[in-house]
Scaffold this active site. Structure first.
Site, PDB file in Angstrom:
ATOM      1  N   PHE A  49       0.811  -1.220   0.000  1.00 44.44           N
ATOM      2  CA  PHE A  49       0.000   0.000   0.000  1.00 44.44           C
ATOM      3  C   PHE A  49       0.843   1.267   0.000  1.00 44.44           C
ATOM      4  CE2 PHE A  49       0.745  -1.810   4.126  1.00 44.44           C
ATOM      5  CZ  PHE A  49       1.268  -0.769   4.860  1.00 44.44           C
ATOM      6  N   TYR A  50       2.157   1.165  -0.107  1.00 48.48           N
ATOM      7  CA  TYR A  50       3.002   2.349  -0.103  1.00 48.48           C
ATOM      8  C   TYR A  50       2.853   3.115  -1.409  1.00 48.48           C
ATOM      9  CZ  TYR A  50       5.714   0.838   4.012  1.00 48.48           C
ATOM     10  OH  TYR A  50       6.114   0.474   5.262  1.00 48.48           O
ATOM     11  N   GLY A  51       2.828   4.424  -1.277  1.00 50.56           N
ATOM     12  CA  GLY A  51       2.924   5.266  -2.455  1.00 50.56           C
ATOM     13  C   GLY A  51       1.624   5.916  -2.857  1.00 50.56           C
TER      14      GLY A  51
ATOM     15  N   LYS B 193       4.860  -5.720   3.614  1.00 53.09           N
ATOM     16  CA  LYS B 193       3.645  -5.578   4.428  1.00 53.09           C
ATOM     17  C   LYS B 193       2.440  -5.450   3.504  1.00 53.09           C
ATOM     18  CE  LYS B 193       5.184  -2.029   6.740  1.00 53.09           C
ATOM     19  NZ  LYS B 193       6.604  -2.098   6.324  1.00 53.09           N
TER      20      LYS B 193
END
Length: 331
Positions: free
Chosen positions: A51-53, A83
Site C-alpha cells: 500500500f506504499y505510495g 507488508k
C-alpha cells in the site's frame, strides 16, 4: 549480524518507504542508485509495502519490480519483507484468510517473478479476525511456496505469543527510536528476546525528525503526510525539538551526524540489555543518505548511557501517528 529466517542480513536494513511516501515520487534513476548503494553497503534486508505510495497504492511494489527487472543480478542478494493486507483507502487492517491471500497474490502479480517474497506480514492486526486464523492462512502460503516466512508488524506481546504458537514468526516489525521506546515497556522486546525473534526497527530516525534537518513544522513539504502526525503538531513539535537539540550536541562532540548517532543507538542495543537482535531500517532517497545511514560510527558505553540519559530526561509529546490509525498500534 542479525539472522532472519536463517538468513544473515547485516546490521542495517533498508526501508523503501522513503521513496514512496513523499509528496513527489523519487525518479527511478535516483531511487535505483540509492538501492544499489544499499546493497553495496550491506543493507540487504529491504522493507516495503503493498500500500506504499501515491496515487497508486501499489507504487512501492512496482518500484521493486522495476528495479529487479533492470537488475536481476541483485534479486538473490536482497532479503525482501513486504507488508500488506490493508485497505489503502481507509488504512483498515484486513486479516481474514481470503484477504491475506488476495494481498499476497496481488504482490506476486506485481513482482511478476523478478523477486520472491522472503517475509510477508500483515501491516496491522485485524481486530475482527483472530490472529490464529490470519497466521494459519499465512502458514498455508508458506507451505505453498508463495512466501518464505511470516512476520508481524505493530503487535502486542500477547499477539506475538499467540501467533508464534501457530507458526514460527521470523521477525517482528516495530517502530523504535530515541523518541519511540514503547517496546521496552510494553513487553514486546521481552517476548521477542524470550522467543528469539529479531525486531526490525522501523523509523529509527523518528520519521526524519532525529536527523536534525527539520527545525520547524514549516520545514515539511506542504503535502507531507508527517504534517498530520501528532508529534509534528506545532505545540508538540516545540517541546520535542529539545531531544533533537541534545542529540545534535552529542553528535558534534563525537564528530558524526545526528542520524548516524540515532541509528547507532539502535544497533548498539542489539542482543544487549535484555533486548533481542535489532535491525534498524532507515529510509533514504539518495545515495548520500544511504551511505550516511549505513556508516557505523560505534558507541562507547559512556556515550550509550548519555543517550539513555537524554531519553529518560527529555519529554516527548504526542502519539506516533495520526488519530485514525493509533487504535491499530500494538494490536
Amino acid at each position: 549480524m542479525v539472522i532472519i529466517n536463517n538468513t544473515p542480513v547485516g546490521k542495517t536494513g533498508y526501508g523503501l518507504m522513503g521513496f514512496t511516501s513523499r509528496p513527489h515520487q523519487t525518479p527511478d534513476e535516483q531511487a535505483f542508485a540509492a538501492m544499489k548503494k544499499a546493497i553495496e553497503k550491506g543493507a540487504i534486508c529491504w522493507n516495503s509495502g503493498e500500500f506504499y505510495g501515491t496515487p497508486d497504492p501499489t507504487l512501492g511494489v512496482q518500484l521493486l519490480h522495476r528495479y529487479f527487472k533492470k537488475h536481476p543480478e541483485d534479486a538473490s542478494k536482497v532479503f525482501l519483507s513486504i507488508k500488506g493486507s490493508v485497505d489503502a483507502a481507509t488504512l483498515t487492517p484486513l486479516g481474514s484468510p481470503a484477504d491475506v491471500r488476495k494481498s499476497i497474490d496481488n504482490v506476486l502479480r506485481i513482482l511478476d517473478g523478478v523477486k520472491k517474497i522472503d517475509i510477508f506480514e500483515c501491516a496491522r492486526v485485524d481486530p475482527k479476525t483472530p490472529i490464529e486464523e490470519t497466521i494459519g492462512a499465512l502458514a498455508e502460503c508458506v507451505k505453498e511456496g508463495k512466501i518464505g516466512a511470516i512476520g508481524l508488524s505493530e503487535v502486542s506481546a500477547t499477539t506475538i505469543r499467540r501467533a508464534h504458537a501457530v507458526h514460527p514468526i521470523a521477525a517482528v516489525e516495530a517502530e523504535y527510536s530515541l523518541w519511540a521506546t514503547d517496546i521496552r515497556m510494553n513487553g514486546v522486546a521481552n517476548v521477542c528476546t524470550e522467543l528469539n525473534i529479531p525486531i526490525v526497527a522501523y523509523s529509527p530516525l523518528g520519521w526524519g525528525f532525529l536527523t536534525g534537518g527539520i527545525k520547524s513544522p514549516d520545514d515539511l513539504p506542504e503535502n507531507d503526510f508527517r504534517r498530520h502526525f501528532s508529534k509534528f503538531q506545532p505545540d508538540n513539535f516545540n517541546v520535542n525539538i529539545e531531544l533533537v537539540n541534545k542529540v545534535e550536541g552529542l553528535a558534534r562532540k563525537k564528530g558524526c551526524t545526528p542520524a548516524q548517532l540515532a541509528v547507532e543507538w539502535v544497533r548498539y542495543q542489539s542482543g544487549r540489555y535484555g533486548m533481542p537482535d535489532l535491525l534498524p531500517i532507515p529510509g533514504a532517497t539518495s545515495m548520500g543518505r544511504v551511505e550516511e545511514n549505513c556508516q557505523e560510527v560505534g558507541l562507547t558505553e559512556e556515550e550509550y548511557l548519555e543517550l539513555e540519559g537524554i531519553v529518560g530526561s527529555t519529554q516527548v509529546l504526542g502519539g506516533r501517528y495520526f488519530e485514525a490509525v493509533e487504535s491499530f498500534l500494538f494490536g
